[in-house]
Write a protein that holds these residues in place. Sequence first.
Motif, short mmCIF file in Angstrom:
data_model
loop_
_atom_site.label_atom_id
_atom_site.label_comp_id
_atom_site.label_asym_id
_atom_site.label_seq_id
_atom_site.Cartn_x
_atom_site.Cartn_y
_atom_site.Cartn_z
N LEU A 1 0.81 -1.22 0.00
CA LEU A 1 0.00 0.00 0.00
C LEU A 1 0.84 1.27 0.00
O LEU A 1 0.30 2.37 0.03
CB LEU A 1 -0.94 0.02 1.22
CG LEU A 1 -1.87 -1.18 1.36
CD1 LEU A 1 -2.70 -1.06 2.63
CD2 LEU A 1 -2.77 -1.33 0.14
N GLN B 1 -8.92 -7.25 -3.18
CA GLN B 1 -8.00 -7.67 -4.24
C GLN B 1 -6.92 -8.59 -3.68
O GLN B 1 -6.51 -9.56 -4.34
CB GLN B 1 -7.33 -6.44 -4.88
CG GLN B 1 -8.30 -5.38 -5.38
CD GLN B 1 -8.54 -4.26 -4.38
OE1 GLN B 1 -8.75 -4.54 -3.18
NE2 GLN B 1 -8.50 -3.01 -4.84
N LEU B 2 -6.44 -8.28 -2.49
CA LEU B 2 -5.43 -9.14 -1.86
C LEU B 2 -6.03 -10.48 -1.44
O LEU B 2 -5.39 -11.52 -1.57
CB LEU B 2 -4.82 -8.44 -0.65
CG LEU B 2 -3.77 -7.37 -0.91
CD1 LEU B 2 -3.38 -6.68 0.39
CD2 LEU B 2 -2.54 -7.97 -1.57
N GLN B 3 -7.26 -10.43 -0.95
CA GLN B 3 -7.92 -11.67 -0.55
C GLN B 3 -8.12 -12.58 -1.76
O GLN B 3 -7.99 -13.81 -1.66
CB GLN B 3 -9.25 -11.37 0.12
CG GLN B 3 -9.93 -12.61 0.70
CD GLN B 3 -9.11 -13.24 1.82
OE1 GLN B 3 -8.79 -12.60 2.82
NE2 GLN B 3 -8.72 -14.52 1.64
N LEU C 1 -3.35 -1.43 -6.44
CA LEU C 1 -3.73 -1.00 -5.09
C LEU C 1 -3.23 0.42 -4.83
O LEU C 1 -2.26 0.87 -5.46
CB LEU C 1 -3.12 -1.95 -4.05
CG LEU C 1 -3.69 -3.37 -3.99
CD1 LEU C 1 -2.81 -4.24 -3.09
CD2 LEU C 1 -5.12 -3.37 -3.50
N ARG D 1 -3.56 -3.78 8.14
CA ARG D 1 -4.65 -3.20 7.36
C ARG D 1 -4.95 -3.95 6.06
O ARG D 1 -5.78 -3.52 5.26
CB ARG D 1 -4.32 -1.74 7.04
CG ARG D 1 -4.28 -0.84 8.28
CD ARG D 1 -3.71 0.51 7.91
NE ARG D 1 -3.82 1.49 8.98
CZ ARG D 1 -2.91 1.66 9.94
NH1 ARG D 1 -1.83 0.88 9.98
NH2 ARG D 1 -3.07 2.58 10.88
N LEU D 2 -4.27 -5.06 5.80
CA LEU D 2 -4.38 -5.72 4.51
C LEU D 2 -5.72 -6.40 4.29
O LEU D 2 -6.20 -6.50 3.14
CB LEU D 2 -3.26 -6.77 4.37
CG LEU D 2 -1.83 -6.22 4.46
CD1 LEU D 2 -0.83 -7.37 4.42
CD2 LEU D 2 -1.55 -5.24 3.33
N SER E 1 -8.64 -5.57 4.62
CA SER E 1 -9.74 -4.76 4.09
C SER E 1 -9.66 -4.57 2.58
O SER E 1 -10.49 -3.85 2.01
CB SER E 1 -9.77 -3.40 4.79
OG SER E 1 -8.56 -2.70 4.58
N TYR E 2 -8.70 -5.21 1.93
CA TYR E 2 -8.55 -5.06 0.48
C TYR E 2 -8.92 -6.38 -0.20
O TYR E 2 -8.14 -7.34 -0.19
CB TYR E 2 -7.11 -4.64 0.12
CG TYR E 2 -6.83 -3.22 0.55
CD1 TYR E 2 -7.03 -2.17 -0.34
CD2 TYR E 2 -6.41 -2.94 1.84
CE1 TYR E 2 -6.80 -0.85 0.06
CE2 TYR E 2 -6.19 -1.62 2.25
CZ TYR E 2 -6.37 -0.59 1.35
OH TYR E 2 -6.16 0.70 1.74
N GLN F 1 -0.29 4.98 1.12
CA GLN F 1 -0.70 4.75 2.51
C GLN F 1 0.51 4.61 3.42
O GLN F 1 1.02 3.51 3.64
CB GLN F 1 -1.58 3.49 2.58
CG GLN F 1 -2.77 3.51 1.64
CD GLN F 1 -3.73 4.65 1.95
OE1 GLN F 1 -4.33 4.67 3.02
NE2 GLN F 1 -3.87 5.59 1.04
#
Length: 273
Positions: free
Chosen positions: A163, A196-198, A256, A190-191, A193-194, A260
Motif C-alpha cells: 500500500l 484484491q489481496l484476498q 492498489l 490493514r491488509l 480490508s482489500y 498509505q
Amino acid sequence: MDRITIQGLQVPKLGLGTFRLQGEPCRAAVESALALGYRHIDTAEMYANEDAVGDAVASSGIARDQIHITTKVWWQNLAPDAIRRAFDASLAKLKTDYVDFYLIHWPAPDMDLAAALRTLLSIKEQGGARAIGVCNFPVALLKQAVEQLQAPIACNQIEYHVLLGQSRLCDYAQRHGIPIVAYAPLAQGRLASYPQLQAIADKHGATPSQVALAWLLQQDNVLAIPKSGSPASQRSNLVALDLKLDDDDRAAIARLPKDQRFVNPPFAPQWDE
C-alpha cells in the motif's frame, strides 16, 4: 531461508521485527522465531528490548555467527560521543561482542551526517559492527550519504508494503547496490480490508499477509522484517518464502493504492526529497 549477500554477509531475506515487543513477551518471541529457523533479528535502542533479545539469543544454543542481529541508534543520539555511548549500551544489553548491522534509526533535522557516518564507520573498523547503514532516508539524504560522503551503506530500512509505493527510493537504491529492508511490511494489519489481496490469497491457498510478504521477498535486494509475537504468525510468515506470485498477481497489487504511509512521526524527514 533465502539469503542475499550484502557486503560479504549472508543476510536472511525474512527477519523478525521486534518493535513494541518488550520484556518476557519479546524474549519468548525471539526464542520461538529462532527455534522455527529465523536467523535475522531486528531491534533498536529505542525499542527498549535489546536485553530481552540478547537473553533469547544467548539461551538459544545457536552459534552467534549464525544469527544476524541489527540494532539502531536513535535520532537524538547522533553526535559522535552520543553514538559511542549508545552503541556500547546496545552491545552490553545484547550480550554480544558485535552486531551485524548498526543503523541510524532516523535522520535528525540538525544532524551532522558526515560526523555521524564517520563514527559508525569507526565502530565498524574496530569490529563492533560488521556493516553500517541507515533507516528512513529519502533519496536526497541517501544520495548525500552514498555519493557525497561515499559511506559504505549496507541498507536503507524503510516503511515499504503493497500500500506504499517506494519506487523512486527503491530505484535509486537498486542503482547503487543498496538493499532495502522493509519494515511494517504487513501495513500494520490493514491488509484484510482489500478484497484484491484476498482474491490473490484465495487463488494460492494463502492469506493476504503471506501474499504481501511474498510480493516484497520476490523483489531483488529487498528484505522484510515483520513484527510477530506468536509462533503461529511467525510460522505463517515463513510460508511467504515459498509462495510464488505470477504476473497477474503483481498487476493486481500494482493497482492498489500506493500512498498509505502509516509511520510518519513529527521528526520524520521530507519524504519526497
